[in-house]
Each structure stands twice: as C-alpha cells, then as structure tokens.
Design a protein around this motif. Structure first.
Motif, PDB file in Angstrom:
ATOM      1  N   PRO A 229      18.540 -44.014 -22.429  1.00 49.21           N
ATOM      2  CA  PRO A 229      17.295 -44.301 -21.699  1.00 49.21           C
ATOM      3  C   PRO A 229      16.713 -42.996 -21.141  1.00 49.21           C
ATOM      4  O   PRO A 229      17.401 -42.267 -20.429  1.00 49.21           O
ATOM      5  CB  PRO A 229      17.744 -45.230 -20.573  1.00 49.21           C
ATOM      6  CG  PRO A 229      19.090 -45.742 -20.990  1.00 49.21           C
ATOM      7  CD  PRO A 229      19.713 -44.659 -21.807  1.00 49.21           C
TER       8      PRO A 229
ATOM      9  N   GLU B 221      10.031 -46.364 -27.699  1.00 48.20           N
ATOM     10  CA  GLU B 221      10.301 -47.467 -26.779  1.00 48.20           C
ATOM     11  C   GLU B 221      11.336 -47.091 -25.723  1.00 48.20           C
ATOM     12  O   GLU B 221      11.375 -47.707 -24.656  1.00 48.20           O
ATOM     13  CB  GLU B 221      10.779 -48.681 -27.567  1.00 48.20           C
ATOM     14  CG  GLU B 221       9.726 -49.259 -28.513  1.00 48.20           C
ATOM     15  CD  GLU B 221      10.241 -50.468 -29.257  1.00 48.20           C
ATOM     16  OE1 GLU B 221      11.437 -50.796 -29.084  1.00 48.20           O
ATOM     17  OE2 GLU B 221       9.463 -51.078 -30.015  1.00 48.20           O
ATOM     18  N   THR B 222      12.176 -46.119 -26.011  1.00 45.97           N
ATOM     19  CA  THR B 222      13.233 -45.767 -25.073  1.00 45.97           C
ATOM     20  C   THR B 222      12.758 -44.808 -23.989  1.00 45.97           C
ATOM     21  O   THR B 222      13.540 -44.427 -23.124  1.00 45.97           O
ATOM     22  CB  THR B 222      14.415 -45.131 -25.828  1.00 45.97           C
ATOM     23  OG1 THR B 222      13.935 -44.026 -26.600  1.00 45.97           O
ATOM     24  CG2 THR B 222      15.091 -46.137 -26.730  1.00 45.97           C
TER      25      THR B 222
ATOM     26  N   THR C 142      13.546 -41.105 -19.024  1.00 45.06           N
ATOM     27  CA  THR C 142      12.402 -41.227 -18.129  1.00 45.06           C
ATOM     28  C   THR C 142      11.656 -39.900 -18.128  1.00 45.06           C
ATOM     29  O   THR C 142      12.257 -38.853 -17.862  1.00 45.06           O
ATOM     30  CB  THR C 142      12.836 -41.576 -16.696  1.00 45.06           C
ATOM     31  OG1 THR C 142      13.543 -42.824 -16.711  1.00 45.06           O
ATOM     32  CG2 THR C 142      11.640 -41.687 -15.773  1.00 45.06           C
TER      33      THR C 142
ATOM     34  N   GLU D  36      10.463 -44.042 -20.712  1.00 46.46           N
ATOM     35  CA  GLU D  36       9.690 -44.607 -19.610  1.00 46.46           C
ATOM     36  C   GLU D  36       8.810 -43.493 -19.033  1.00 46.46           C
ATOM     37  O   GLU D  36       9.309 -42.520 -18.462  1.00 46.46           O
ATOM     38  CB  GLU D  36      10.629 -45.145 -18.526  1.00 46.46           C
ATOM     39  CG  GLU D  36       9.912 -45.608 -17.268  1.00 46.46           C
ATOM     40  CD  GLU D  36      10.866 -45.775 -16.090  1.00 46.46           C
ATOM     41  OE1 GLU D  36      10.426 -46.317 -15.062  1.00 46.46           O
ATOM     42  OE2 GLU D  36      12.039 -45.362 -16.209  1.00 46.46           O
ATOM     43  N   HIS D  37       7.510 -43.608 -19.177  1.00 48.72           N
ATOM     44  CA  HIS D  37       6.583 -42.596 -18.678  1.00 48.72           C
ATOM     45  C   HIS D  37       6.096 -42.993 -17.286  1.00 48.72           C
ATOM     46  O   HIS D  37       5.616 -44.105 -17.083  1.00 48.72           O
ATOM     47  CB  HIS D  37       5.381 -42.455 -19.617  1.00 48.72           C
ATOM     48  CG  HIS D  37       5.726 -41.852 -20.946  1.00 48.72           C
ATOM     49  ND1 HIS D  37       5.898 -40.494 -21.123  1.00 48.72           N
ATOM     50  CD2 HIS D  37       5.942 -42.429 -22.159  1.00 48.72           C
ATOM     51  CE1 HIS D  37       6.200 -40.257 -22.389  1.00 48.72           C
ATOM     52  NE2 HIS D  37       6.230 -41.404 -23.040  1.00 48.72           N
ATOM     53  N   ILE D  38       6.227 -42.067 -16.330  1.00 52.44           N
ATOM     54  CA  ILE D  38       5.733 -42.318 -14.979  1.00 52.44           C
ATOM     55  C   ILE D  38       4.959 -41.099 -14.488  1.00 52.44           C
ATOM     56  O   ILE D  38       5.197 -39.970 -14.938  1.00 52.44           O
ATOM     57  CB  ILE D  38       6.876 -42.647 -13.994  1.00 52.44           C
ATOM     58  CG1 ILE D  38       7.849 -41.469 -13.874  1.00 52.44           C
ATOM     59  CG2 ILE D  38       7.624 -43.893 -14.404  1.00 52.44           C
ATOM     60  CD1 ILE D  38       8.914 -41.683 -12.814  1.00 52.44           C
TER      61      ILE D  38
END
Length: 229
Positions: free
Chosen positions: A28, A44-45, A30, A47-49
């Motif tokens: 995973p 898909e793996t 980020t 996570e953009h923040i």
C-alpha cells in the motif's frame, strides 16, 4: 508484501508509480503532495492526498517506510525530519534524495540568481549537516552518501557516458562530493523488530509459474501446505 510506504512531496505521482512497478503492487503506497499538478498515475494501490498543513490528513497514521525528495530546506529541515520520525512505525525506515549544494551546476545557478537579485528556490543542506540533523532527531543506522552524476543540463552524449561511470565516480574520493544528489537512509529505533511472516503461496504473481525446490540437509520446507524434506 503488505508493508506501507509513504512518499512526501509526490508532485504529479510519477515516483509513486515507479514504486508500484518495483513492488509489483504488493505494498500500500500513500503519495502526499503539498501543491502542484494533480496526480497522473492511476495505480489502484496508490492513495493520493493533498497536505495543506502538517500533519493534516496524516494525523495519527504510521508507515513502515517514508521516502522524500528535495524537501529538506535549511530553514525547516529539523522540523521536517522530526515529523517524519513521528510518522514511522517502530523500526521503520526513511530514505531521502536531496540535491547536493556542492554540485557545481547548482552552485552556478545560485550564483546566477544572486547576481540578478533573484530569490533562491531552496537553501540546500550539505551532506555533513544532513547526517548531523537526522542523527539528532533520534534516527539510528544513519548513512549519507553522494550519488547521481546524471543531471540537467548535460547533453545526451555526456548523459550516456556519466550513467555508465556513475558507480565509479560515486566512490572516488573528492570527486564524489560533486554528485548531483545526497542519498540518506536511516532507521527509527529499535534496531531489530520482529516482522510478520507473509505467505506468497497464493499470490497472483506466482500463479501458473514453475517452482523449484532444492532440498537441504536436515531442513524442512513448507510448500503449499505440505512438508517436503
């Protein structure tokens, strides 16, 4: 597999996409950016923040690995490293790729900006200073080395040559201090942390593949739930 990775200062997400390819999508990831373009990656793996403040959306979260590139400015490097320290799990590791202020190209750019009264984009921190700062924060097993002799505005011919000579130059006394980057690696205590075992027997990447088992003296190997001696 399954260990978490955080990239700080991800920009449009190109490096995060490279991490996905290297880890084969098993981790995973980020990708946290401060500003700039929207991410272009579609993995898909990942996570953009977006972070408007610190810690922002990362409040209370912990990661096994943190990767950063060119975010350690002289004015706030100590505070940033302390924040990274808090983001790591016990035994977690950080890898930093920072521009080298002793690089002649960066020196020429800063001189140009000074002559024409332009503000410097970043106040870079030297390799000895980075080593001292990251050690003071509490990291252990710290290593800081010079790397990368391939950088703009080199012509294509020199890029090919220096890419092949890079390993030699990175280990040559004095010459290595002119490299384009400083690579820093450190670990949050404790030095040894028990890591959970991960079974790859049912991993998709191994389906329809050929497995080779080499029996060893007095060693039992668990393969697909059956013991093989």
């Amino acid at each position: 597999p399954g260990e978490t990775i955080l990239e700080i200062g991800s920009g449009c997400g190109l490096f995060a996409d490279a991490l996905v390819r290297v880890s084969r999508g098993r981790n995973p990831i980020t990708a946290a950016r401060f500003a700039g373009d929207d991410p272009v990656g579609a993995a898909e793996t990942v996570e953009h923040i977006r972070l408007a403040t610190l810690p922002g959306a990362l409040e209370g979260r912990r990661f096994r690995y943190v990767v950063v590139q060119n975010i350690l400015d002289r004015a706030d490097a100590s505070a940033m490293l302390s924040w990274i320290y808090d983001l790591l799990e016990d035994g977690g590791e950080v890898v930093c790729f920072e521009s080298n202020p002793w690089n002649p190209v960066f020196g020429a750019r800063n001189l140009f900006r000074k002559i024409f009264g332009m503000e410097r984009a970043q106040s870079l921190v030297s390799q000895p200073e980075l080593y001292e700062l990251i050690s003071e924060v509490g990291f252990i097993g710290v290593s800081a080395r010079f790397t990368d002799f391939v950088y703009a505005p080199l012509p294509r011919a020199l890029i090919w040559l220096l890419r092949n000579l890079s390993t030699l130059l990175e280990n040559a006394p004095l010459v290595r201090t002119l490299a384009g980057r400083i690579l820093i690696h450190a670990k949050k205590p404790p030095r040894i942390v028990a890591r959970p075992s991960v079974s790859l027997v049912r991993h998709k990447a191994l389906q329809n593949a050929v497995s080779v088992v080499v029996p060893c003296h007095n060693v039992s190997i668990a393969l697909a739930g059956e013991a093989v001696e």
